[in-house]
Structure formats: C-alpha cells, structure tokens
Scaffold this active site. Sequence first.
Site, PDB file in Angstrom:
ATOM      1  N   SER A 134      -5.348  -1.212  38.863  1.00 24.81           N
ATOM      2  CA  SER A 134      -5.714  -1.784  40.112  1.00 24.81           C
ATOM      3  C   SER A 134      -6.550  -3.160  39.796  1.00 24.81           C
ATOM      4  O   SER A 134      -6.987  -3.835  40.637  1.00 24.81           O
ATOM      5  CB  SER A 134      -6.547  -1.049  41.150  1.00 24.81           C
ATOM      6  OG  SER A 134      -5.819  -0.154  41.906  1.00 24.81           O
ATOM      7  N   GLU A 243       1.306  -6.842  51.837  1.00 27.68           N
ATOM      8  CA  GLU A 243       1.766  -5.435  50.960  1.00 27.68           C
ATOM      9  C   GLU A 243       0.916  -4.257  51.461  1.00 27.68           C
ATOM     10  O   GLU A 243       1.668  -3.196  51.748  1.00 27.68           O
ATOM     11  CB  GLU A 243       1.406  -5.659  49.476  1.00 27.68           C
ATOM     12  CG  GLU A 243       1.755  -4.410  48.644  1.00 27.68           C
ATOM     13  CD  GLU A 243       1.568  -4.761  47.074  1.00 27.68           C
ATOM     14  OE1 GLU A 243       1.484  -3.672  46.401  1.00 27.68           O
ATOM     15  OE2 GLU A 243       0.927  -5.732  46.720  1.00 27.68           O
TER      16      GLU A 243
END
Length: 389
Positions: A134, A243
């Site tokens: 991430s 997203e």
Amino acid sequence: MNSIYFTEEHELFRESFRNFLFIEVVPHIEKWEKTGTIERFIWKKFGDMGFFGIAYPEAYGGLNLDLFYTVIFLEELQKVKSAGFAAAMWAHAYLAMTHLNAEGDERIKQEYLAPSISGDKIGAMCISEPFGGSDVAGMRTTAVKKGNKYIINGSKTFITNGVYADYYVVAAKTSPDLGNKGISIFLIDTNLKGISATKLDKLGWRASDTAEIAFDNVEIPEENLMGEEGKGFPYIMQHFALERLIMAVNAHARAEYAIEYTIDYMAQRQAFGTTINKFQALRHTMVDHATEVEHCKIFNYAAVARLDKGEYVVKEATMAKLKSTKVADEAIYSCLQMLGGYGYMEEYPLARLLRDSRLGPIGGGTSEILREILSKMIIDKQNYKPAVK
C-alpha cells in the site's frame, strides 16, 4: 430499487446486463474458476455490447453515462458467483482505462482507449510492488530517460489481468530522490522485450489472472509518458476515490447476494420439524447483517452521487470501502454458517464467496492504511484537496 438514484432507463440497463451475464457468462464460470483463465471471446462480447464504454466519451466508442450505470455494472457482476471474473472486467474498465482517458493524449486514446472500449485490447494497472504494498510513494520501479526513450526497470505484483493484458499502465519513478514527487505514469505494450509475467496462486478470485511482473531494461518511446513527468502520484491519488467506491459497491453487492441466497436456503432447509428460518437466533442474525448491508449501500450510493457531480469525496470513499468490506466479510461468514456443513462444500456458493470476499479489506488499500488516512482527516484535521484540477 432506490428511485432517488435509479431511473427507468437505469433499470432497463440492469435487466439487459443481467440477461447478458446469465446467457454469455454464467455458463462458463465454473470452467474459468477451475482453469484460472477467462477466455478472450468474452472481452469482445462485453465490448460489442458497449459495457466497457459506460463511463467513457462517445468520441472513442463510449456511452458517456452517469456513474449509476457503473454501479449497476458492478452490482450485477457480483451475482455471477465469481468475484475473480468481476475483478477482471472492472479492473480493465475502471483502473487501466481510467488513466488512459484522464492522462492519455489523443494518440493513446485512439490506439488504446478506443480498442479497450471495443474489447479488442485488455489493460492492467500496475502500481503495487513486492516490497511496497500500500506504500505507493515507496515504489522502486524506475524509468530513466535516455534520448527519446525511457528505460523501465523494476517489478510489480498483485496485478489483475497481468498475464493476459495487451498493455500496462505503469507507475515508475523518474526522479527517485524526489519521493512521491518523482513518480510518473507510462503506457507499456506487454509484447516488448524484457517483460515477464508470472501468474500468482490465490486464495480467492480464482478465475482472475493476477500476476507479478518484472521489467528488465524495457525500452519505451518517450511519447508513452502519460501526462506530465513527476505528476504520477497526484494522478494516482486523483482516481483513488473512484477505486475505493468500486470496492465498496462490490462489497455491498456480494453481501446482498449472499444474504438473499441464504434466506432462500433457510426457507427450504428443515431441522427439528420446521424450516430453519423460524429459529429466532438465526432470523435475528440475518436481520442484523441485512441492516448493516443496507446502511452501507445507502451511504455508498450517496457518495457515488456526489462523485458523479464532480465533488471530491476521498473521505467518504475511504469510509465506504473500509466499512463495506468489513460488513461484507462478516455477513458472508455468517451466511456460510447458516448452511452448516453445506456451506463448506464447493458445490454451494458460500465457500467461494467467503474466499473471494476476503480480498475486500486488502485490495485497493488495506483497511489499516485507510484507517490511518481517515485518522489524518478526522483527528489531525488534515484537509485533502484534489491533486489535479
């Protein structure tokens, strides 16, 4: 259906898309789940029907429709009993193609966006790396300018459509010493020398092709830089709200499907002389989950409506993904339990649903990362603004 957001035209589209999936997709799902390969013909069928062009300009073959058509696209894909198939479709249409449309020049739109809409090209978005996860700003892949070319070196992982894609939209560092201000976005054809893709073996999303990709001195023309050099990180951040909302909508839709299936099962399954939907403990458990899912759905719709109006909803989108993926996991876990031993059997949908749902709190930003983003906004009073105007 909620008439605040969905018109009669929306519902006609839902019915048409649902019928298309039932006829063209569902008969192949079990084969694709077992082989891990989605056959190429279905991409073309999606393209021929206009399903990849829902959100894109008419100039490139798109339909230029509002975001609630996208919501319908996502929701119905969650009902084909394969989140892997669904992921392959939406990752192409809303990850890779989003960047082509937003940052690609006219040549790129004509040569890549248009055939992506028609289903003749498949795209993959390449951001995550083996050592980064991430941490987008911590990526190590580099793009070094040499004359009129860029030389790409590095690796990406967890890339949906990574093996079978025709092109990659790749984030790489053009100025490694500048941290997140040194990232740029490139379009890379997958047939170039120096690219290798290795298919990954996953717990769920079995039908989808997920890959680790290596770039070894891959040469691309300078015109394959998308947008401005050094603006890659803002470009990526700009699209995260969409997203995250996609992941949130996927979550409430799969949880809703699981609950509907389980309630139907409970109405038929008998124990101790009655159907199990008469047992208070089970009834109340299902009601609790249905309530949580409905809360998520209403919140998600509200966030989509604001995004569709051009508002910057990064906080709401982050909240939506964080909450919806957690609620979906919990609901599907309980639904499997309601089926008892049959829930553990592969011939019933809950086993696959459980595996597929587990990616929700991981993909597209882990729940831990999302909580920290929200902490900065809620506790530290950090005010994020659109990265690119």
